[in-house]
Design a protein around this motif. Sequence first.
Motif, PDB file in Angstrom:
ATOM      1  N   VAL A  68       0.878  -1.256  -0.212  1.00 50.65           N
ATOM      2  CA  VAL A  68      -0.020  -0.024  -0.094  1.00 50.65           C
ATOM      3  C   VAL A  68       0.902   1.258  -0.023  1.00 50.65           C
ATOM      4  CG1 VAL A  68      -1.798   1.374   1.307  1.00 50.65           C
ATOM      5  CG2 VAL A  68      -1.879  -1.019   1.231  1.00 50.65           C
ATOM      6  N   ASN A  69       1.859   1.196   0.795  1.00 55.27           N
ATOM      7  CA  ASN A  69       2.994   2.501   0.780  1.00 55.27           C
ATOM      8  C   ASN A  69       3.484   2.516  -0.377  1.00 55.27           C
ATOM      9  OD1 ASN A  69       2.404   3.137   3.415  1.00 55.27           O
ATOM     10  ND2 ASN A  69       4.165   1.949   4.305  1.00 55.27           N
ATOM     11  N   VAL A  70       3.761   1.443  -1.358  1.00 51.51           N
ATOM     12  CA  VAL A  70       4.235   1.761  -2.640  1.00 51.51           C
ATOM     13  C   VAL A  70       3.350   2.431  -3.546  1.00 51.51           C
ATOM     14  CG1 VAL A  70       5.128   0.651  -4.851  1.00 51.51           C
ATOM     15  CG2 VAL A  70       5.790  -0.286  -2.571  1.00 51.51           C
ATOM     16  N   ILE A  71       2.085   2.288  -3.418  1.00 54.14           N
ATOM     17  CA  ILE A  71       1.210   2.959  -4.160  1.00 54.14           C
ATOM     18  C   ILE A  71       1.096   4.394  -3.690  1.00 54.14           C
ATOM     19  CG2 ILE A  71      -1.393   3.105  -4.707  1.00 54.14           C
ATOM     20  CD1 ILE A  71      -1.189   0.072  -4.303  1.00 54.14           C
ATOM     21  N   ARG A  72       1.072   4.806  -2.398  1.00 54.43           N
ATOM     22  CA  ARG A  72       1.160   6.037  -2.008  1.00 54.43           C
ATOM     23  C   ARG A  72       2.207   6.954  -2.391  1.00 54.43           C
ATOM     24  NH1 ARG A  72      -1.547   6.828   3.954  1.00 54.43           N
ATOM     25  NH2 ARG A  72      -0.256   8.629   3.976  1.00 54.43           N
ATOM     26  N   ARG A  73       3.419   6.140  -2.462  1.00 49.30           N
ATOM     27  CA  ARG A  73       4.475   7.237  -2.850  1.00 49.30           C
ATOM     28  C   ARG A  73       4.813   7.006  -4.235  1.00 49.30           C
ATOM     29  NH1 ARG A  73       9.347   9.102   0.209  1.00 49.30           N
ATOM     30  NH2 ARG A  73      10.898   9.255  -1.118  1.00 49.30           N
ATOM     31  N   GLN A  74       4.614   6.031  -5.070  1.00 51.75           N
ATOM     32  CA  GLN A  74       4.881   6.134  -6.394  1.00 51.75           C
ATOM     33  C   GLN A  74       3.702   5.905  -7.472  1.00 51.75           C
ATOM     34  OE1 GLN A  74       7.873   6.927  -7.404  1.00 51.75           O
ATOM     35  NE2 GLN A  74       8.683   6.561  -5.336  1.00 51.75           N
ATOM     36  N   GLY A  75       2.528   5.617  -6.965  1.00 51.47           N
ATOM     37  CA  GLY A  75       1.323   5.481  -7.700  1.00 51.47           C
ATOM     38  C   GLY A  75       1.087   6.796  -8.521  1.00 51.47           C
ATOM     39  N   THR A  76       0.295   6.732  -9.670  1.00 53.18           N
ATOM     40  CA  THR A  76      -0.092   8.126 -10.105  1.00 53.18           C
ATOM     41  C   THR A  76      -1.435   8.294  -9.611  1.00 53.18           C
ATOM     42  OG1 THR A  76      -1.098   6.755 -11.909  1.00 53.18           O
ATOM     43  CG2 THR A  76       1.083   7.423 -12.457  1.00 53.18           C
ATOM     44  N   PRO A  77      -1.921   9.298  -9.857  1.00 55.08           N
ATOM     45  CA  PRO A  77      -3.269   9.592  -9.524  1.00 55.08           C
ATOM     46  C   PRO A  77      -4.358   8.582  -9.724  1.00 55.08           C
ATOM     47  CG  PRO A  77      -2.431  11.691 -10.216  1.00 55.08           C
ATOM     48  CD  PRO A  77      -1.335  10.717 -10.633  1.00 55.08           C
ATOM     49  N   GLU A  78      -4.356   8.311 -11.118  1.00 55.42           N
ATOM     50  CA  GLU A  78      -5.357   7.109 -11.574  1.00 55.42           C
ATOM     51  C   GLU A  78      -4.964   5.844 -10.901  1.00 55.42           C
ATOM     52  OE1 GLU A  78      -3.169   9.172 -13.573  1.00 55.42           O
ATOM     53  OE2 GLU A  78      -4.970  10.390 -14.193  1.00 55.42           O
ATOM     54  N   GLN A  79      -3.727   5.508 -10.655  1.00 57.84           N
ATOM     55  CA  GLN A  79      -3.466   4.230  -9.989  1.00 57.84           C
ATOM     56  C   GLN A  79      -3.732   4.263  -8.450  1.00 57.84           C
ATOM     57  OE1 GLN A  79       0.784   4.174 -10.733  1.00 57.84           O
ATOM     58  NE2 GLN A  79       0.537   2.692 -12.357  1.00 57.84           N
ATOM     59  N   GLN A  80      -3.527   5.413  -8.020  1.00 54.06           N
ATOM     60  CA  GLN A  80      -4.023   5.571  -6.665  1.00 54.06           C
ATOM     61  C   GLN A  80      -5.651   5.500  -6.356  1.00 54.06           C
ATOM     62  OE1 GLN A  80      -2.148   9.070  -5.216  1.00 54.06           O
ATOM     63  NE2 GLN A  80      -0.342   8.199  -4.937  1.00 54.06           N
ATOM     64  N   LYS A  81      -6.489   5.998  -7.341  1.00 55.65           N
ATOM     65  CA  LYS A  81      -7.724   6.071  -7.246  1.00 55.65           C
ATOM     66  C   LYS A  81      -8.147   4.726  -7.419  1.00 55.65           C
ATOM     67  CE  LYS A  81     -11.867   7.931  -9.457  1.00 55.65           C
ATOM     68  NZ  LYS A  81     -12.429   8.553 -10.664  1.00 55.65           N
ATOM     69  N   PHE A  82      -7.752   4.000  -8.364  1.00 55.01           N
ATOM     70  CA  PHE A  82      -8.006   2.591  -8.508  1.00 55.01           C
ATOM     71  C   PHE A  82      -7.879   1.790  -7.310  1.00 55.01           C
ATOM     72  CE2 PHE A  82      -7.294  -1.862  -9.591  1.00 55.01           C
ATOM     73  CZ  PHE A  82      -8.637  -2.190 -10.180  1.00 55.01           C
ATOM     74  N   PHE A  83      -6.635   1.585  -6.692  1.00 57.40           N
ATOM     75  CA  PHE A  83      -6.320   0.792  -5.913  1.00 57.40           C
ATOM     76  C   PHE A  83      -6.938   1.292  -4.564  1.00 57.40           C
ATOM     77  CE2 PHE A  83      -2.957  -0.997  -8.824  1.00 57.40           C
ATOM     78  CZ  PHE A  83      -3.212  -2.214  -8.806  1.00 57.40           C
ATOM     79  N   PHE A  84      -6.814   2.314  -4.184  1.00 53.82           N
ATOM     80  CA  PHE A  84      -7.647   2.805  -2.851  1.00 53.82           C
ATOM     81  C   PHE A  84      -8.892   2.228  -2.719  1.00 53.82           C
ATOM     82  CE2 PHE A  84      -4.109   6.306  -2.539  1.00 53.82           C
ATOM     83  CZ  PHE A  84      -3.078   5.355  -1.809  1.00 53.82           C
ATOM     84  N   ALA A  85      -9.502   2.504  -3.855  1.00 52.72           N
ATOM     85  CA  ALA A  85     -11.066   2.138  -3.822  1.00 52.72           C
ATOM     86  C   ALA A  85     -11.161   0.530  -3.656  1.00 52.72           C
ATOM     87  CB  ALA A  85     -11.621   2.254  -5.274  1.00 52.72           C
ATOM     88  N   GLU A  86     -10.148  -0.357  -4.069  1.00 53.36           N
ATOM     89  CA  GLU A  86      -9.998  -1.550  -4.060  1.00 53.36           C
ATOM     90  C   GLU A  86      -9.726  -1.982  -2.493  1.00 53.36           C
ATOM     91  OE1 GLU A  86      -9.754  -4.532  -6.671  1.00 53.36           O
ATOM     92  OE2 GLU A  86     -11.251  -3.065  -6.774  1.00 53.36           O
TER      93      GLU A  86
END
Length: 394
Positions: A93-111
């Motif tokens: 989850v921290n990798v997404i917080r640190r390196q995810g694009t806004p679109e990636q963050q939106k998708f995975f945080f919803a998951e």
Amino acid sequence: MTAHVIADDAEAVAVAAVLADAFRAGASARDSERRLPREELDRLSASGLLAVTVPAGHGGADVRAETLAEIFRLLGSADGSLAQIPQSHFAYVNVIRRQGTPEQQKFFFAELLAGRRFGNAQSEAGTRHVQDIRTRLEPAPDGSYLLTGVKHYSTGALFADWIPVLARAEDDELHVAYVPRDAPGLTVIDDWDGLGQRTTASGTVRLDGVSVPADRVLPHHLTFRGPQLHGAVAQLLHAAVDAGIAAGALAEAAEFVRTKSRPWFESGVETAAEDPLLIQQFGELALRVRASEALLREAARAVDAARADLTDDSAAEASVAVAAAKVEAGRTAVEVAGALFEVSGTRSALTSLNLHRHWRDARTHTLHDPSRWKIQHIGRYALDGTRPPRHGLL
């Protein structure tokens, strides 16, 4: 799957305490029968605990590191296997917080808010060392990637909805590919046979030309180009598991002595719990547990402070504080889980009681990475202020 959304830190700790009590009841049987905790993990997902680090802007509680550590300590005190399973979940989850694009963050945080679980496919066997990652992420003509390799010690992969895979791309840099558990070419093999943490299902993941869309790949190598807390947070959770195992072992030893042990004939007391020598031993063990928990809290607060003002200095202070907590918690878990038998007596060694699961879990989990190297970094930092290196194991 639907999941509760936890509102704040206080609720997160309260939910974790309730789940720990529930999970404690079946921990021994799950271990002795190697019954995988699928129902318990579903309950963990539904509780909302797996989404507590989702940023507030995406609807999550974004709890403090101190809260996250306490969640893991509580779960570890109940079941040292079950507590280990979501450790990699939060790291990725921290990798997404640190390196995810806004679109990636939106998708995975919803998951995550929906209760989805991350596993891990990180470590490899037979390579030169733990950072020698040979799984490859090769570009395909359509802009996607093909993922090929074999992973070991893949804790949580068997139970996951998404499996983050650590791999090297064409530039030989490390990336993380987030792959659905049912992706064609991905096979999870339940071949973990460790002496402890028996129900983590830390087996093998095989990747045979698994297709990964470009928007499911994140540049993990960039995490370590500046001050970072990726390793500190990951290691903090390991330390919390160890501290939890120690507390659970001490509590079970005390219950055994109060209810099942006989006093030594020379003590002149009616019950084992009145033996002054046993009381002394419990006092010494309780001191070790309390010291470990104090170092854990101090480390978590250092991580929180660094998150609020991330610099090379604050990141170094957090990493060293976490290293100290991890070393002490690991030593304490092994010591207390072993001392359980000394204070409880011969009967405690019966296989049917399965009290040895605490020691087996502690001994297995503390092999994750060597404490001797953490002590080296602590020593250099204390001696001349040398900052520890930037990597995911510190």
